[in-house]
Design a protein around this motif. Structure first.
Motif, PDB file in Angstrom:
ATOM      1  N   VAL A 123      37.045  28.268  38.279  1.00 16.91           N
ATOM      2  CA  VAL A 123      36.315  28.533  37.108  1.00 16.91           C
ATOM      3  C   VAL A 123      36.125  27.610  36.566  1.00 16.91           C
ATOM      4  CG1 VAL A 123      36.127  30.360  35.202  1.00 16.91           C
ATOM      5  CG2 VAL A 123      37.474  30.704  37.475  1.00 16.91           C
ATOM      6  N   GLN A 124      34.643  27.018  35.861  1.00 19.24           N
ATOM      7  CA  GLN A 124      34.547  26.115  35.018  1.00 19.24           C
ATOM      8  C   GLN A 124      34.501  26.531  33.844  1.00 19.24           C
ATOM      9  OE1 GLN A 124      33.270  23.303  36.793  1.00 19.24           O
ATOM     10  NE2 GLN A 124      32.378  24.351  38.651  1.00 19.24           N
ATOM     11  N   GLY A 125      34.371  24.838  32.455  1.00 19.26           N
ATOM     12  CA  GLY A 125      34.936  24.739  31.650  1.00 19.26           C
ATOM     13  C   GLY A 125      35.981  25.737  31.025  1.00 19.26           C
ATOM     14  N   ILE A 126      37.097  25.794  31.594  1.00 21.24           N
ATOM     15  CA  ILE A 126      38.025  26.097  30.813  1.00 21.24           C
ATOM     16  C   ILE A 126      39.438  25.059  31.336  1.00 21.24           C
ATOM     17  CG2 ILE A 126      40.505  27.772  31.565  1.00 21.24           C
ATOM     18  CD1 ILE A 126      38.219  29.509  32.401  1.00 21.24           C
TER      19      ILE A 126
ATOM     20  N   PRO B  38      43.523  38.061  37.764  1.00 18.21           N
ATOM     21  CA  PRO B  38      43.712  37.338  36.636  1.00 18.21           C
ATOM     22  C   PRO B  38      42.781  35.881  37.426  1.00 18.21           C
ATOM     23  CG  PRO B  38      46.004  37.286  38.898  1.00 18.21           C
ATOM     24  CD  PRO B  38      44.834  38.154  38.929  1.00 18.21           C
ATOM     25  N   PHE B  39      42.679  34.590  36.170  1.00 19.21           N
ATOM     26  CA  PHE B  39      42.882  32.826  36.221  1.00 19.21           C
ATOM     27  C   PHE B  39      44.780  33.052  36.850  1.00 19.21           C
ATOM     28  CE2 PHE B  39      38.920  33.813  33.856  1.00 19.21           C
ATOM     29  CZ  PHE B  39      38.287  33.739  34.347  1.00 19.21           C
ATOM     30  N   ALA B  40      43.993  31.242  38.125  1.00 17.93           N
ATOM     31  CA  ALA B  40      45.212  31.302  38.195  1.00 17.93           C
ATOM     32  C   ALA B  40      45.231  29.830  38.290  1.00 17.93           C
ATOM     33  CB  ALA B  40      46.331  31.622  39.224  1.00 17.93           C
TER      34      ALA B  40
ATOM     35  N   SER C 174      45.307  21.760  40.265  1.00 16.50           N
ATOM     36  CA  SER C 174      45.958  22.200  38.895  1.00 16.50           C
ATOM     37  C   SER C 174      44.506  22.750  38.408  1.00 16.50           C
ATOM     38  CB  SER C 174      45.228  20.521  38.218  1.00 16.50           C
ATOM     39  OG  SER C 174      47.316  20.064  38.498  1.00 16.50           O
ATOM     40  N   GLU C 175      43.324  22.717  39.334  1.00 15.01           N
ATOM     41  CA  GLU C 175      42.226  23.447  38.924  1.00 15.01           C
ATOM     42  C   GLU C 175      42.372  25.233  38.529  1.00 15.01           C
ATOM     43  OE1 GLU C 175      39.222  21.214  41.110  1.00 15.01           O
ATOM     44  OE2 GLU C 175      39.628  23.432  42.527  1.00 15.01           O
ATOM     45  N   ILE C 176      41.406  25.054  37.884  1.00 11.75           N
ATOM     46  CA  ILE C 176      41.653  27.221  37.710  1.00 11.75           C
ATOM     47  C   ILE C 176      40.819  28.038  38.883  1.00 11.75           C
ATOM     48  CG2 ILE C 176      41.335  28.854  35.635  1.00 11.75           C
ATOM     49  CD1 ILE C 176      43.626  26.982  34.945  1.00 11.75           C
ATOM     50  N   VAL C 177      41.312  28.864  39.027  1.00  9.78           N
ATOM     51  CA  VAL C 177      40.730  29.325  39.973  1.00  9.78           C
ATOM     52  C   VAL C 177      40.949  31.163  40.237  1.00  9.78           C
ATOM     53  CG1 VAL C 177      41.196  27.879  41.679  1.00  9.78           C
ATOM     54  CG2 VAL C 177      42.855  29.797  41.090  1.00  9.78           C
ATOM     55  N   ILE C 178      40.281  31.877  40.033  1.00  8.61           N
ATOM     56  CA  ILE C 178      40.424  33.511  40.176  1.00  8.61           C
ATOM     57  C   ILE C 178      41.534  33.763  41.743  1.00  8.61           C
ATOM     58  CG2 ILE C 178      39.467  35.049  40.869  1.00  8.61           C
ATOM     59  CD1 ILE C 178      36.622  34.664  40.113  1.00  8.61           C
ATOM     60  N   SER C 179      42.200  34.485  41.863  1.00  8.79           N
ATOM     61  CA  SER C 179      43.190  34.772  42.349  1.00  8.79           C
ATOM     62  C   SER C 179      43.295  36.099  43.336  1.00  8.79           C
ATOM     63  CB  SER C 179      44.693  34.507  41.811  1.00  8.79           C
ATOM     64  OG  SER C 179      45.060  36.001  41.195  1.00  8.79           O
ATOM     65  N   ASN C 180      42.803  36.872  43.061  1.00 13.85           N
ATOM     66  CA  ASN C 180      42.045  37.663  44.089  1.00 13.85           C
ATOM     67  C   ASN C 180      40.956  38.292  43.263  1.00 13.85           C
ATOM     68  OD1 ASN C 180      42.542  40.414  42.571  1.00 13.85           O
ATOM     69  ND2 ASN C 180      44.418  39.685  41.818  1.00 13.85           N
ATOM     70  N   GLY C 181      40.332  38.883  44.423  1.00 11.66           N
ATOM     71  CA  GLY C 181      38.469  39.504  44.050  1.00 11.66           C
ATOM     72  C   GLY C 181      38.681  41.094  44.485  1.00 11.66           C
ATOM     73  N   LEU C 182      39.305  41.348  43.221  1.00 10.97           N
ATOM     74  CA  LEU C 182      40.177  43.057  43.141  1.00 10.97           C
ATOM     75  C   LEU C 182      38.686  44.168  41.628  1.00 10.97           C
ATOM     76  CD1 LEU C 182      43.819  43.050  44.017  1.00 10.97           C
ATOM     77  CD2 LEU C 182      42.306  43.143  45.462  1.00 10.97           C
ATOM     78  N   THR C 183      38.939  45.045  42.404  1.00 17.00           N
ATOM     79  CA  THR C 183      38.430  45.728  40.950  1.00 17.00           C
ATOM     80  C   THR C 183      39.801  46.859  40.786  1.00 17.00           C
ATOM     81  OG1 THR C 183      38.364  48.313  42.770  1.00 17.00           O
ATOM     82  CG2 THR C 183      36.003  46.471  42.211  1.00 17.00           C
ATOM     83  N   THR C 184      38.750  47.502  40.180  1.00 19.44           N
ATOM     84  CA  THR C 184      40.775  48.113  39.629  1.00 19.44           C
ATOM     85  C   THR C 184      41.111  49.391  40.700  1.00 19.44           C
ATOM     86  OG1 THR C 184      39.178  50.000  37.945  1.00 19.44           O
ATOM     87  CG2 THR C 184      40.193  47.440  36.577  1.00 19.44           C
ATOM     88  N   PHE C 185      40.175  49.854  41.294  1.00 22.93           N
ATOM     89  CA  PHE C 185      40.054  51.161  41.931  1.00 22.93           C
ATOM     90  C   PHE C 185      41.662  50.787  42.998  1.00 22.93           C
ATOM     91  CE2 PHE C 185      38.915  53.539  44.973  1.00 22.93           C
ATOM     92  CZ  PHE C 185      38.569  54.857  44.665  1.00 22.93           C
ATOM     93  N   SER C 186      41.776  51.987  43.199  1.00 21.66           N
ATOM     94  CA  SER C 186      43.379  52.171  44.290  1.00 21.66           C
ATOM     95  C   SER C 186      43.051  50.902  45.778  1.00 21.66           C
ATOM     96  CB  SER C 186      43.879  53.538  44.133  1.00 21.66           C
ATOM     97  OG  SER C 186      43.178  54.729  44.513  1.00 21.66           O
ATOM     98  N   TYR C 187      44.075  51.340  45.818  1.00 26.60           N
ATOM     99  CA  TYR C 187      44.029  50.868  47.150  1.00 26.60           C
ATOM    100  C   TYR C 187      43.496  51.397  48.111  1.00 26.60           C
ATOM    101  CZ  TYR C 187      45.458  46.510  45.797  1.00 26.60           C
ATOM    102  OH  TYR C 187      46.205  44.865  45.522  1.00 26.60           O
ATOM    103  N   ALA C 188      43.326  51.324  49.785  1.00 25.86           N
ATOM    104  CA  ALA C 188      42.937  52.970  50.398  1.00 25.86           C
ATOM    105  C   ALA C 188      44.006  53.810  51.011  1.00 25.86           C
ATOM    106  CB  ALA C 188      42.483  52.112  52.074  1.00 25.86           C
TER     107      ALA C 188
END
Length: 481
Positions: free
Chosen positions: A321-324, A350-352, A358-372
Motif C-alpha cells: 500500500v503506497q502513500g502511508i 487489516p493493513f499490517a 517495513s512496508e505497509i501491506v494488506i494482510s488478507n484479502g477477505l470480504t466480511t462474508f463468513s467462511y465456507a
C-alpha cells in the motif's frame, strides 16, 4: 479477382451462427466515492483521472472535508486506479461565495452580482477587479484566484454578462441601470462547504421527480469499488452493502470498502464487525498519510486504490500500500501476532507492517462474508473470488447481447451460446484468471417448453476460481553429491 467470376450468377450459402458481439474488455478498475469537498457540483457524478484532476474540479484537502482524503489515498497507489467517479455531498448549510458590485451613483446600489460557479469555501479564494472599459458605458473585469489574475473580460455592459469564466458567473442586479464602478481586487465571500453532514447526506435518496442524492447517484454509474469517504457509521456501512447487493450487470457489479472506527483497538473492531456480505470489505486501522503525518485518515481510499488496480482474480493479500507514512496501530505481519490472527478470523482486512521490509501491506484479502459452510460450500470470503465472478458475469453479458431477439432454437440460439461462452471461459483459463470450467449447459435440459414459451433462455455456467494461496511451505534440505 477475375472478371470471369461474375459471368455466371450464383448463390453462396454459408451456415453460420449470428455474428457474435465482442467486448473491448471488462474493467474492474473504477472507484466510486461519495464525500465532501470545497467546490464542485453537488450530487452529480464527475469522473477524475488523477489527483490533480480532483483538485481542479473539487478543490484541495481541508481538515473538515472527507472526499479528497480518500481520493488521494486511491490515486497514491501504483499502478493507480483507472479512474474515480466522485459524487460531492453537502449539508443544507452549503452556500455560494458572492459579491455585489455597486454602481458609481451618489447613492450606490447593486449593479451586478458576482457568484462562484459552485457552493463551497473555495469560492472565497476568488476575487474580481473592475476597471473602465475602452468604450463609454462598458467595463473590464479581471478574475483572480488566490490573488493571482486568471481571466480578463473586456467591453462588458449590463446586457453582455454571459462570460465563459471558469470561476464566476455574472447576474444583473434587480432594478440596475448603471454599470459597476471601478473596484480594486476584492474577494468574494460567504462560501460554505456544507461540511457538517449527516448520514442521510451520504446515503442519499430518490425524490418523486427521480432526482438522486448521495450514494443513490452511483446507482446510475458503472463503478466497481464504492466507498463513503472517511465514514464509519453503521447506517452508512449498511447502505453501502445494500447498494452493492442491489446492483446488476448493466449498472456494474461492485464491492464496498467499509471503515473501522477511528482509534479502535483490534478487540473493539472485532466486536463491531457484525456485517455478513460477500460484497463488503472492512478495512483497518486508520493511517497517517505521507502528505500530513500529524493527522490520521480512514483507510478506505487506500484499500480501494489497491483493489481497483489489481486484476480481478488476484487477491489483495500481501499487496503493498503506497502513500502511508505509518499506521495508527502497528500490526506486524507475523504468523505469531495474535491481533492479526484475530482480525483475520473476524473477517477484517487489516493493513499490517512487513517486519522484513517495513512496508505497509494488506494482510488478507477477505470480504466480511463468513467462511465456507461444509454443507453448501458457499464461500465468497475471498475478495478475488467475488471479483472474478463479477468480471466473468459482466463479460459474458456484454458479449452475448446478440442473442436477444434471436430465435430460440438449437442452431439459432443454444449451440452458439454454448460455443461462445465456452470460448470466453477458455480464454480466462488460458490466461490463468480461472482454474477451470465445465462445459456450458444450454439445451432442452434447462430450457423447457415453458421457459421457451416465456421467451427466456437459460445457460448453466460453472467456474472454478483460482484459489489464493494462504500458505507457502518451503521444504529445504541438504544433500550430498
Amino acid at each position: 479477382m477475375s472478371n470471369q467470376q461474375y459471368i455466371v450468377p450464383r448463390v453462396g450459402v454459408s451456415e453460420m451462427p449470428p455474428e457474435l458481439n465482442t467486448s473491448a474488455g471488462v474493467s474492474l478498475g473504477v472507484i466510486g466515492i461519495v464525500g465532501t469537498f470545497s467546490k464542485g457540483p453537488i450530487n452529480t457524478p464527475i469522473t477524475c483521472y488523477n489527483v490533480y484532476d480532483v483538485k481542479r474540479q473539487f478543490g484541495d484537502d481541508a481538515m473538515n472535508l472527507t472526499g479528497f482524503k480518500s481520493a488521494r489515498g486511491a490515486f497514491n497507489q501504483d499502478p493507480r486506479p483507472e479512474k474515480i467517479v466522485i459524487v460531492r455531498v453537502a449539508s443544507a448549510a452549503a452556500k455560494t461565495a458572492s459579491l455585489d458590485l455597486l454602481d458609481g451613483q451618489s447613492t450606490p446600489k447593486a449593479s451586478i452580482n458576482v457568484s462562484a460557479l459552485t457552493k463551497g469555501t473555495d469560492g472565497n479564494n476568488v476575487s474580481v477587479k473592475i476597471t473602465a472599459g475602452s468604450t463609454p458605458g462598458t467595463f473590464d473585469l479581471v478574475v483572480s484566484y488566490k490573488r493571482l489574475p486568471q481571466e480578463t473580460f473586456t467591453g462588458l455592459d449590463l446586457d453582455t454578462l454571459g462570460i465563459p469564466s471558469s470561476y464566476v458567473t455574472l447576474t444583473k442586479a434587480a432594478g440596475a441601470n448603471d454599470i459597476p464602478a471601478p473596484l480594486d481586487d476584492t474577494p468574494l465571500s460567504g462560501g460554505d462547504d456544507g461540511a457538517t453532514t449527516a448520514d442521510a447526506d451520504y446515503i442519499g435518496s430518490v425524490d418523486t421527480n427521480g432526482v438522486r442524492t448521495g450514494l443513490k447517484v452511483l446507482e446510475t454509474v458503472n463503478v466497481n469499488v464504492v466507498l463513503c469517504a472517511q465514514q464509519t457509521s453503521n447506517a452508512i456501512n449498511q447502505a453501502l452493502i445494500q447498494h452493492c447487493e442491489q446492483m446488476n450487470v448493466q449498472r456494474g457489479l461492485r464491492v464496498a470498502v467499509l471503515n473501522a472506527k477511528k482509534a479502535a483497538t483490534p478487540s473493539q473492531t472485532i466486536a463491531a464487525q457484525t456485517y455478513n456480505s460477500g460484497r463488503a470489505i472492512m478495512a483497518y486501522p486508520w493511517v497517517y498519510p505521507v502528505e500530513d503525518t500529524t493527522k490520521t485518515v480512514a483507510p478506505d481510499g487506500y484499500y480501494a486504490g489497491v483493489l481497483a488496480a489489481l486484476a480481478a482474480h488476484i487477491s489483495p493479500s500481501s499487496q503493498k500500500v503506497q502513500g502511508i507514512a505509518a499506521l495508527e496501530r502497528v500490526i506486524p505481519m507475523d504468523a505469531d501476532d495474535a491481533d492479526l490472527i484475530a482480525l483475520t478470523m473476524a473477517r477484517i482486512s487489516p493493513f499490517a507492517q512487513d517486519i522484513m521490509s517495513s512496508e505497509i501491506v494488506i494482510s488478507n484479502g477477505l470480504t466480511t462474508f463468513s467462511y465456507a459452510d461444509p454443507a453448501t460450500q458457499n464461500d465468497w470470503s475471498q475478495t478475488c473470488y467475488r471479483r472474478i465472478f463479477d468480471k466473468v458475469e459482466m463479460d459474458v453479458a456484454a458479449r452475448t447481447k446478440w442473442a436477444k431477439s434471436q430465435p430460440i432454437t438449437e442452431k439459432g440460439m443454444f449451440q452458439p451460446l454454448r460455443d461462445q461462452i465456452d470460448m470466453i471461459l477458455r480464454d480466462y483459463k488460458d490466461k490463468g484468471e480461472i482454474f477451470d470450467f465445465r462445459p456450458t449447459i444450454c439445451d432442452k435440459s434447462n430450457n423447457t417448453a415453458e421457459t421457451i414459451q416465456a421467451r427466456r433462455v437459460i445457460t448453466g455456467i460453472s467456474i472454478r476460481p483460482a484459489a489464493a494461496a494462504d500458505y507457502i511451505d518451503h521444504n529445504i534440505s541438504r544433500f550430498s553429491a
